[in-house]
Design an enzyme around this catalytic site. Sequence first.
Site, PDB file in Angstrom:
ATOM      1  N   LYS A 121      91.127  88.747  47.306  1.00  0.00           N
ATOM      2  CA  LYS A 121      90.667  89.748  46.323  1.00  0.00           C
ATOM      3  C   LYS A 121      90.298  91.065  46.976  1.00  0.00           C
ATOM      4  CE  LYS A 121      89.229  86.435  42.942  1.00  0.00           C
ATOM      5  NZ  LYS A 121      88.983  86.406  41.546  1.00  0.00           N
ATOM      6  N   GLU A 207      80.475  93.648  43.751  1.00  0.00           N
ATOM      7  CA  GLU A 207      81.065  94.518  42.754  1.00  0.00           C
ATOM      8  C   GLU A 207      80.006  94.878  41.734  1.00  0.00           C
ATOM      9  OE1 GLU A 207      85.587  93.403  42.007  1.00  0.00           O
ATOM     10  OE2 GLU A 207      84.374  92.937  40.269  1.00  0.00           O
ATOM     11  N   HIS A 242      83.359  81.672  32.849  1.00  0.00           N
ATOM     12  CA  HIS A 242      84.367  82.623  33.346  1.00  0.00           C
ATOM     13  C   HIS A 242      85.787  82.095  33.188  1.00  0.00           C
ATOM     14  CE1 HIS A 242      81.170  85.072  34.924  1.00  0.00           C
ATOM     15  NE2 HIS A 242      80.736  84.099  35.702  1.00  0.00           N
ATOM     16  N   ARG A 299     101.774  84.350  39.276  1.00  0.00           N
ATOM     17  CA  ARG A 299     102.372  83.142  38.689  1.00  0.00           C
ATOM     18  C   ARG A 299     102.457  83.306  37.182  1.00  0.00           C
ATOM     19  NH1 ARG A 299      97.717  81.590  36.206  1.00  0.00           N
ATOM     20  NH2 ARG A 299      95.821  81.850  37.408  1.00  0.00           N
TER      21      ARG A 299
HETATM   22  P1  ADP Z   1      88.544  84.163  39.119  1.00  0.00           P
HETATM   23  O1  ADP Z   1      89.724  84.519  39.971  1.00  0.00           O
HETATM   24  O2  ADP Z   1      87.558  83.281  39.825  1.00  0.00           O
HETATM   25  O3  ADP Z   1      88.921  83.676  37.758  1.00  0.00           O
HETATM   26  P2  ADP Z   1      88.130  86.907  38.229  1.00  0.00           P
HETATM   27  O4  ADP Z   1      87.930  88.007  39.183  1.00  0.00           O
HETATM   28  O5  ADP Z   1      89.481  86.795  37.587  1.00  0.00           O
HETATM   29  O6  ADP Z   1      87.734  85.520  38.938  1.00  0.00           O
HETATM   30  O7  ADP Z   1      87.039  86.990  37.085  1.00  0.00           O
HETATM   31  C1  ADP Z   1      86.891  85.977  36.118  1.00  0.00           C
HETATM   32  C2  ADP Z   1      86.021  86.491  34.978  1.00  0.00           C
HETATM   33  O8  ADP Z   1      84.736  86.906  35.473  1.00  0.00           O
HETATM   34  C3  ADP Z   1      86.576  87.711  34.268  1.00  0.00           C
HETATM   35  O9  ADP Z   1      87.480  87.367  33.257  1.00  0.00           O
HETATM   36  C4  ADP Z   1      85.311  88.345  33.724  1.00  0.00           C
HETATM   37  O10 ADP Z   1      84.892  87.665  32.569  1.00  0.00           O
HETATM   38  C5  ADP Z   1      84.286  88.061  34.804  1.00  0.00           C
HETATM   39  N1  ADP Z   1      84.165  89.189  35.775  1.00  0.00           N
HETATM   40  C6  ADP Z   1      84.813  89.352  36.946  1.00  0.00           C
HETATM   41  N2  ADP Z   1      84.441  90.484  37.563  1.00  0.00           N
HETATM   42  C7  ADP Z   1      83.528  91.075  36.761  1.00  0.00           C
HETATM   43  C8  ADP Z   1      82.733  92.278  36.856  1.00  0.00           C
HETATM   44  N3  ADP Z   1      82.802  93.099  37.912  1.00  0.00           N
HETATM   45  N4  ADP Z   1      81.870  92.552  35.841  1.00  0.00           N
HETATM   46  C9  ADP Z   1      81.761  91.717  34.783  1.00  0.00           C
HETATM   47  N5  ADP Z   1      82.463  90.579  34.644  1.00  0.00           N
HETATM   48  C10 ADP Z   1      83.332  90.247  35.617  1.00  0.00           C
END
Ligand code: ADP
Length: 504
Positions: A121, A207, A242, A299
């Site tokens: 990431k 973040e 999430h 994917r």
């Molecule tokens: P993973 O790869 O573990 O699924 P992601 O980065 O895709 O993690 O994030 C999954 C979820 O977490 C997102 O869909 C969102 O709901 C929440 N999320 C991720 N980053 C943030 C952020 N900076 N602020 C608020 N919510 C976030």
Amino acid sequence: MLRHSMFRKVLIANRGEIAVRIARTLQEMGITACVVHSDADAGALHVRCADEAYALPGVSAAETYLRGERIVEVARAHSIDAIHPGYGFLSENAEFAQACTDARIAFIGPTPAVIRAMGDKVVARQTAATAGVPVVPGWCGSAEEMTGGRVQVEAERIGYPVLLKAAAGGGGKGMRIVRRSAEVAEAMAAAAREAQGAFGDARMFVEKYIENPRHVEIQVFGDGRGNVLHLGERECSIQRRHQKIIEETPSPALSPELRARMADAAVRLARTLGYANAGTVEFILAPDGAFYFLEVNTRLQVEHPVTELVLRRDLVAAQVRVAAGEGLPFAQEDCVPQGHALECRVYAEDAQRGFVPQTGTIEHYIEPGGPYVRVDSGVMAGTHVPVHYDPLLAKVSTWGCDRGEALARMRAALRRFVILGVTTNLDFLQDVLAHEEFAAGRIDTHFLERHAMHNGEAVPQTAWIAAALCANARAAASTDGTGETATPWRDARGWRIAGGEVSA
Ligand code: ADP
């Protein structure tokens, strides 16, 4: 002119609904659909749907679909031309993609280098920023800096709340929201431990935590030769832990102008990567309309059916064609969405008890059917839902001329879906769909917590099993003369689930 030859045999390195779904497309294309399976899955639907199925003896059920080297060995032994990894398991494993290529087997997905880069990431964030795609304000230091006091300083600068995230993260693991400086050290240690356990990689970054965002993602497709197009967006804001459970397209939140800007950003990033095959660029959309890059999923996504429904295109067929060197089977101007599509993920889980996965045997099973209702399922009556795998049983997708029609169709379809013998989230999904805020499209990633939709009385597992046995007995003895299958829902005399008890 250079001629490409289509694959003759493709191995699906996956199980459940996605293996079934991929097998169907392969068979339509005249390709022999092959699968691997664990002992626990010997009678599974994906094995029955395949043209050829290979057991992986001596590998535990939990490991079967993760053993890349064994799968490549099996593929070589059976003259497989290409491997489709589905989602999960080995789909974003660069070493597996490389092992396929080394064995002269086409990997249906992007190149190992792109998978590796986007699987990190931190690298993905940097690549997105370089491509001019907005990223969430954040910071990543060295391993020592991430555990020391510097994190507090950076978090202060970014502004609380912040989100601690694992560089190798996925599936919501290794993530922690931190609202105060005093909580940073402990949360960082816990998240890093979780990341080390889940991914063997404890690297973290910080973040800005965007409050009440929507999750909106753009489907992209590249041919690996610099041509990239997008297939519109999917809104996936209804999440628990999430993780998505209801998805739709178009997003109720996007104006045509915002949609165009997000799609441009996604295509720009994919072009920078020389992207090949299907990918998804995920964004979070803040309430003020600002959007930020989250990650690239290299994917096919679980929620791809909603895109297929509004575009009337088969994304798996497109993946296969691109991997076989045929190039993109459609142009950007061919991808004009029509109407609205919704998807609900039907899980074997107990929504009333923290969404804990459930196991059991499906004693009675009737899919909803009907016009513009699509069911992608990995189970049938008699399927044992084991503990080893993701508890996704099936996905129901509906299409409508507009959102209201798709929603009404979904609610009716879920009412007709009968799964007895294992606790599912069907009732929970109904509650979400019935909510007036959902109907109005006012959703974000905190929708479920805000509306406390996971509190309520659960129907005990024994009640579902009793109901299933009852229904089966009734089906066997059906004398109603309509010629239709007897279902417990059509006959109110026999049994009823009331107050958590079965009364006959
Ligand atoms: P993973 O790869 O573990 O699924 P992601 O980065 O895709 O993690 O994030 C999954 C979820 O977490 C997102 O869909 C969102 O709901 C929440 N999320 C991720 N980053 C943030 C952020 N900076 N602020 C608020 N919510 C976030």
